[in-house]
Design a protein around this motif. Structure first.
Motif, PDB file in Angstrom:
ATOM      1  N   ASP A  54      -6.492  41.850  11.165  1.00  0.00           N
ATOM      2  CA  ASP A  54      -6.535  40.410  11.102  1.00  0.00           C
ATOM      3  C   ASP A  54      -5.576  40.008  10.069  1.00  0.00           C
ATOM      4  O   ASP A  54      -5.216  40.757   9.067  1.00  0.00           O
ATOM      5  CB  ASP A  54      -7.704  39.551  10.999  1.00  0.00           C
ATOM      6  N   ALA A  55      -4.940  38.777  10.122  1.00  0.00           N
ATOM      7  CA  ALA A  55      -4.140  38.323   9.241  1.00  0.00           C
ATOM      8  C   ALA A  55      -3.893  36.683   9.238  1.00  0.00           C
ATOM      9  O   ALA A  55      -4.047  36.323  10.551  1.00  0.00           O
ATOM     10  CB  ALA A  55      -2.771  38.857   9.020  1.00  0.00           C
ATOM     11  N   THR A  56      -3.654  36.103   8.199  1.00  0.00           N
ATOM     12  CA  THR A  56      -3.383  34.593   8.179  1.00  0.00           C
ATOM     13  C   THR A  56      -2.138  34.468   8.967  1.00  0.00           C
ATOM     14  O   THR A  56      -1.469  35.142   9.032  1.00  0.00           O
ATOM     15  CB  THR A  56      -3.407  34.000   6.877  1.00  0.00           C
ATOM     16  N   PRO A  57      -1.672  33.014   9.304  1.00  0.00           N
ATOM     17  CA  PRO A  57      -0.672  33.158  10.094  1.00  0.00           C
ATOM     18  C   PRO A  57       0.832  33.111   9.188  1.00  0.00           C
ATOM     19  O   PRO A  57       1.735  33.586   9.686  1.00  0.00           O
ATOM     20  CB  PRO A  57      -0.500  31.250  10.635  1.00  0.00           C
ATOM     21  N   SER A  58       0.401  32.791   8.138  1.00  0.00           N
ATOM     22  CA  SER A  58       1.611  32.993   7.038  1.00  0.00           C
ATOM     23  C   SER A  58       1.976  34.570   6.957  1.00  0.00           C
ATOM     24  O   SER A  58       3.090  34.987   6.720  1.00  0.00           O
ATOM     25  CB  SER A  58       1.518  32.581   5.685  1.00  0.00           C
ATOM     26  N   ALA A  59       0.839  35.350   6.933  1.00  0.00           N
ATOM     27  CA  ALA A  59       0.922  36.759   6.703  1.00  0.00           C
ATOM     28  C   ALA A  59       1.683  37.245   8.113  1.00  0.00           C
ATOM     29  O   ALA A  59       2.567  38.118   7.790  1.00  0.00           O
ATOM     30  CB  ALA A  59      -0.177  37.457   6.373  1.00  0.00           C
ATOM     31  N   ALA A  61       3.764  35.968  10.064  1.00  0.00           N
ATOM     32  CA  ALA A  61       4.919  35.416   9.931  1.00  0.00           C
ATOM     33  C   ALA A  61       5.912  36.547   9.071  1.00  0.00           C
ATOM     34  O   ALA A  61       7.007  36.789   9.430  1.00  0.00           O
ATOM     35  CB  ALA A  61       5.036  34.156   9.354  1.00  0.00           C
ATOM     36  N   LEU A  62       5.366  36.877   7.965  1.00  0.00           N
ATOM     37  CA  LEU A  62       6.027  37.829   6.976  1.00  0.00           C
ATOM     38  C   LEU A  62       6.384  39.369   7.751  1.00  0.00           C
ATOM     39  O   LEU A  62       7.235  39.865   7.793  1.00  0.00           O
ATOM     40  CB  LEU A  62       5.329  38.087   5.857  1.00  0.00           C
ATOM     41  N   LEU A  63       5.434  39.890   8.562  1.00  0.00           N
ATOM     42  CA  LEU A  63       5.407  40.903   9.166  1.00  0.00           C
ATOM     43  C   LEU A  63       6.251  40.868  10.465  1.00  0.00           C
ATOM     44  O   LEU A  63       7.092  41.862  10.714  1.00  0.00           O
ATOM     45  CB  LEU A  63       3.931  41.244   9.733  1.00  0.00           C
ATOM     46  N   ARG A  64       6.536  39.781  11.154  1.00  0.00           N
ATOM     47  CA  ARG A  64       7.572  39.515  12.170  1.00  0.00           C
ATOM     48  C   ARG A  64       8.879  39.756  11.670  1.00  0.00           C
ATOM     49  O   ARG A  64       9.866  39.858  12.567  1.00  0.00           O
ATOM     50  CB  ARG A  64       7.154  38.179  12.753  1.00  0.00           C
ATOM     51  N   ARG A  65       9.338  39.378  10.364  1.00  0.00           N
ATOM     52  CA  ARG A  65      10.549  39.665   9.901  1.00  0.00           C
ATOM     53  C   ARG A  65      10.940  41.000   9.630  1.00  0.00           C
ATOM     54  O   ARG A  65      12.127  41.371   9.612  1.00  0.00           O
ATOM     55  CB  ARG A  65      10.799  38.854   8.499  1.00  0.00           C
ATOM     56  N   ARG A  66       9.906  41.907   9.758  1.00  0.00           N
ATOM     57  CA  ARG A  66      10.335  43.280   9.571  1.00  0.00           C
ATOM     58  C   ARG A  66      10.376  44.122  11.107  1.00  0.00           C
ATOM     59  O   ARG A  66       9.375  44.424  11.407  1.00  0.00           O
ATOM     60  CB  ARG A  66       9.269  44.103   8.758  1.00  0.00           C
ATOM     61  N   ALA A  67      11.758  43.877  11.459  1.00  0.00           N
ATOM     62  CA  ALA A  67      11.819  44.476  12.812  1.00  0.00           C
ATOM     63  C   ALA A  67      12.168  46.024  12.825  1.00  0.00           C
ATOM     64  O   ALA A  67      12.027  46.786  13.903  1.00  0.00           O
ATOM     65  CB  ALA A  67      12.986  43.838  13.498  1.00  0.00           C
ATOM     66  N   THR A  68      12.356  46.553  11.586  1.00  0.00           N
ATOM     67  CA  THR A  68      12.925  48.017  11.572  1.00  0.00           C
ATOM     68  C   THR A  68      11.698  49.027  11.774  1.00  0.00           C
ATOM     69  O   THR A  68      11.711  49.899  12.578  1.00  0.00           O
ATOM     70  CB  THR A  68      13.447  48.333  10.264  1.00  0.00           C
ATOM     71  N   ASP A  72       2.409  47.928  12.186  1.00  0.00           N
ATOM     72  CA  ASP A  72       2.374  46.928  11.106  1.00  0.00           C
ATOM     73  C   ASP A  72       1.747  47.596   9.582  1.00  0.00           C
ATOM     74  O   ASP A  72       2.307  46.760   8.664  1.00  0.00           O
ATOM     75  CB  ASP A  72       0.591  46.090  11.695  1.00  0.00           C
ATOM     76  N   TRP A  73       1.157  48.655   9.587  1.00  0.00           N
ATOM     77  CA  TRP A  73       1.007  49.386   8.186  1.00  0.00           C
ATOM     78  C   TRP A  73       2.548  49.519   7.720  1.00  0.00           C
ATOM     79  O   TRP A  73       2.661  49.222   6.472  1.00  0.00           O
ATOM     80  CB  TRP A  73       0.236  50.587   8.356  1.00  0.00           C
ATOM     81  N   ASP A  74       3.259  50.098   8.558  1.00  0.00           N
ATOM     82  CA  ASP A  74       4.876  50.442   7.907  1.00  0.00           C
ATOM     83  C   ASP A  74       5.505  49.183   7.471  1.00  0.00           C
ATOM     84  O   ASP A  74       6.242  48.944   6.441  1.00  0.00           O
ATOM     85  CB  ASP A  74       5.582  51.044   9.058  1.00  0.00           C
ATOM     86  N   ARG A  75       5.284  47.856   8.425  1.00  0.00           N
ATOM     87  CA  ARG A  75       5.941  46.621   8.067  1.00  0.00           C
ATOM     88  C   ARG A  75       5.215  46.231   6.970  1.00  0.00           C
ATOM     89  O   ARG A  75       6.203  45.533   6.025  1.00  0.00           O
ATOM     90  CB  ARG A  75       5.669  45.755   9.086  1.00  0.00           C
ATOM     91  N   PHE A  76       4.009  46.284   6.625  1.00  0.00           N
ATOM     92  CA  PHE A  76       3.219  45.832   5.290  1.00  0.00           C
ATOM     93  C   PHE A  76       3.942  46.357   4.185  1.00  0.00           C
ATOM     94  O   PHE A  76       4.324  45.874   3.258  1.00  0.00           O
ATOM     95  CB  PHE A  76       1.966  45.983   5.772  1.00  0.00           C
ATOM     96  N   LEU A  77       3.902  47.935   4.242  1.00  0.00           N
ATOM     97  CA  LEU A  77       4.286  48.645   2.918  1.00  0.00           C
ATOM     98  C   LEU A  77       6.015  48.160   2.850  1.00  0.00           C
ATOM     99  O   LEU A  77       6.156  48.245   1.748  1.00  0.00           O
ATOM    100  CB  LEU A  77       4.218  50.461   3.173  1.00  0.00           C
ATOM    101  N   GLY A  78       6.577  48.236   3.880  1.00  0.00           N
ATOM    102  CA  GLY A  78       8.132  48.006   3.878  1.00  0.00           C
ATOM    103  C   GLY A  78       8.218  46.613   3.170  1.00  0.00           C
ATOM    104  O   GLY A  78       9.337  46.841   2.398  1.00  0.00           O
ATOM    105  N   PHE A  79       7.525  45.670   3.579  1.00  0.00           N
ATOM    106  CA  PHE A  79       7.910  44.481   2.862  1.00  0.00           C
ATOM    107  C   PHE A  79       7.498  44.313   1.559  1.00  0.00           C
ATOM    108  O   PHE A  79       8.162  43.491   0.812  1.00  0.00           O
ATOM    109  CB  PHE A  79       6.867  43.444   3.540  1.00  0.00           C
ATOM    110  N   PHE A  80       6.239  44.863   0.825  1.00  0.00           N
ATOM    111  CA  PHE A  80       5.838  44.810  -0.365  1.00  0.00           C
ATOM    112  C   PHE A  80       6.369  45.898  -1.487  1.00  0.00           C
ATOM    113  O   PHE A  80       6.332  45.714  -2.481  1.00  0.00           O
ATOM    114  CB  PHE A  80       4.403  44.556  -0.406  1.00  0.00           C
TER     115      PHE A  80
END
Length: 519
Positions: A54-59, A61-68, A72-80
């Motif tokens: 689960d994640a909040t709407p703001s969270a 939205a951040l993951l949706r920006r990672r299209a590469t 979800d785990w890779d998007r999370f690590l890639g973002f931070f």
């Protein structure tokens, strides 16, 4: 009855287990929902190990920006990973219990709170500046548009672009890098490669920042390797890499090197010395013949001497006296360079030992100059010997009283003596060398009494290339009787002789002997 009782007990136990498990799962779901409700306005992620539950709407939205990234785990690590280099290590260690607060080394206002609650990993992202500063909608929209543009440029770039953290793990890569990594790893287009992608280049740790180095990638059997120029740049705890495909450039350079090697091997077999000076007038190419002719040490030639230094060394080495003083010599070198640029420089330098060297200068591509050095001693000696023989032969012919003219096989005048000039009234200038037998016979005919022998001469002489020997008598306009005779000479030439009828034959015999010796 006993068996029936056991069945009732088993059913009751199963129902109890299911009830307990359902209550546990319901409590876990309630706990998850409670954590999300508590942080509805914050950026919060809930993970069960590496699975986002689960994640909040703001969270989100951040993951949706990672299209590469694909998961979800890779998007999370890639973002931070860019702001929190230790995120991977922290997420792995937090699964055993406890909590941890991560602060970005590049921006102290950025923070991650990681804690384990009822087996669920809760990650809260906080940005201090957002709590202190109000950002208007127009500014935020502009920032997001710029971010979208930059991401589009990076993704569409034909160059390979990727980031690595301080452990060497790839945290982001553009589409060009991902496609090449999948090709090298052998994945089909329909397959989804794992994250992070494989490292395509090795030994990048020893590379200096912003200094490109060339690396090759093996694409497998049957495919030519690709060459890239890789440049890296450190940004805080990360390293950004850029790789430009230079395969065509590398192949062109290999072709050029092969061509140069071929030329060098060819030049090495020449007996003519070759010296090529670049636009800065440094010696960049020379062959062994240059060393042999000039006797200049090879280490001096290999040190890329300047043009004037090179000619100074030749002058000193061969003791050539081509100028009276140093200033005149410098002026001569300047003139030499100008004439070589125009392709007009060609000079023979005579050495004290009698040798003659010919220096020829020609323009070369890109402002370079090429000089050819050749030992022409034999050629010059042979030319001088021929000139001496011709001068001697001409002097012998001029000493004879008989008028003599020699015509080539084509019927053109190639030689005549002084008596011939005087007989036919060439008082001011000698007859034109190259005039024909027909032209000369008309002069003879005009200066003598009519006779049919001129027609015979034209028919049986050099014009018809006849080998007949004949003679006849003519009368000159001044009253003298002349004996006109012809004789074939070597190489199809014809000798025509005019002598006074009372003269001896010694002159004719001397001419014939001289011509035979020269032929």
């Amino acid at each position: 009855m006993y068996l029936f009782g056991l069945c009732l007990i088993s059913v009751a136990a199963a129902g109890l287990i299911i009830s307990v498990l359902a209550r546990f799962l319901d409590q876990k779901n309630q706990s998850t929902r409670a954590m999300i409700r508590e942080a509805e306005d914050e950026i919060v992620f809930l993970f069960d190990e590496t699975k986002l539950i689960d994640a909040t709407p703001s969270a989100k939205a951040l993951l949706r920006r990672r299209a590469t990234e694909k998961t979800d785990w890779d998007r999370f690590l890639g973002f931070f990973a860019s702001n929190f280099p230790q995120i991977r290590t922290t997420m792995s260690s937090i699964q055993s219990g406890g909590s941890k607060v991560l602060t970005s080394p590049s921006d102290p206002d950025l923070r991650l709170d990681v804690e384990l609650c009822d087996g669920i990993i809760r990650v809260t992202y906080q940005e201090g500046f957002r709590r202190r500063t109000a950002v208007d909608i127009a500014t935020l929209t502009s920032i997001e548009d710029e971010l979208h543009t930059l991401r589009g440029i990076a993704e569409s770039a034909p160059q390979l672009i990727w980031k690595q953290d301080d452990t060497g793990t790839i945290t982001w890569a553009n589409r060009s890098y991902l496609d090449l990594a999948a090709l090298v790893a052998g994945y089909a287009e329909t397959e989804i490669p794992p994250w992070p992608p494989a490292e395509l280049f090795s030994n990048l740790d020893t590379q200096d920042d912003l200094i490109p180095t060339r690396h090759s990638i093996d694409l497998g059997t049957g495919r030519s390797p690709k060459w890239f120029e890789v440049t890296k740049a450190h940004r805080n705890a990360e390293t950004i890499h850029f790789a430009v495909d230079v395969t065509k450039v590398t192949k062109a350079e290999e072709t050029q090197r092969s061509y140069v090697q071929t030329l060098v091997k060819t030049f090495a077999q020449l007996s003519v010395g070759l010296a090529i000076f670049n636009s800065d007038r440094e010696l960049i190419v020379f062959n062994p013949a240059l060393h042999d002719l000039t006797e200049i040490p090879a280490d001096f030639l290999a040190s890329r001497p300047k043009l004037h230094t090179f000619f100074d060394r030749i002058r000193d080495q061969k003791n050539i006296h081509v100028a009276t003083d140093q200033r005149s010599w410098r002026d001569q070198i300047v003139s030499l360079e100008k004439e070589a640029k125009a392709g007009r420089y060609s000079v023979n330098w005579e050495l004290p030992n009698g040798q003659v060297y010919r220096f020829v200068g020609r323009p070369h591509p890109d402002g370079a100059l090429a000089f050819l050095v050749e030992d022409v001693t034999s050629e010059i000696s042979l030319t001088r010997r021929f000139e001496a023989q011709i001068e001697t032969g001409q002097a012998v012919m001029d000493s004879l009283d008989d008028a003599i003219a020699v015509f080539s096989a084509a019927g053109t005048l190639i030689m005549s003596n002084q008596s011939y000039h005087q007989l036919w009234n060439y008082t001011k200038t000698a007859p034109f060398v190259g005039s024909t037998l027909l032209d000369e016979s008309r002069i003879w005919q005009d200066a003598s009494a009519p006779t049919p022998i001129w027609t015979r001469l034209r028919e049986d002489g050099g014009l018809s290339r006849s080998s007949q020997v004949w003679s006849d008598t003519i009368r000159h306009n001044d009253g003298r009787l002349l004996e006109c005779s012809t004789r074939p000479m070597p190489n199809g030439a014809t000798l025509v002789r005019f002598r006074h009828t009372g003269d001896s034959k010694s002159g004719r015999e001397a001419v014939i002997a001289l011509w035979a010796a020269q032929g």
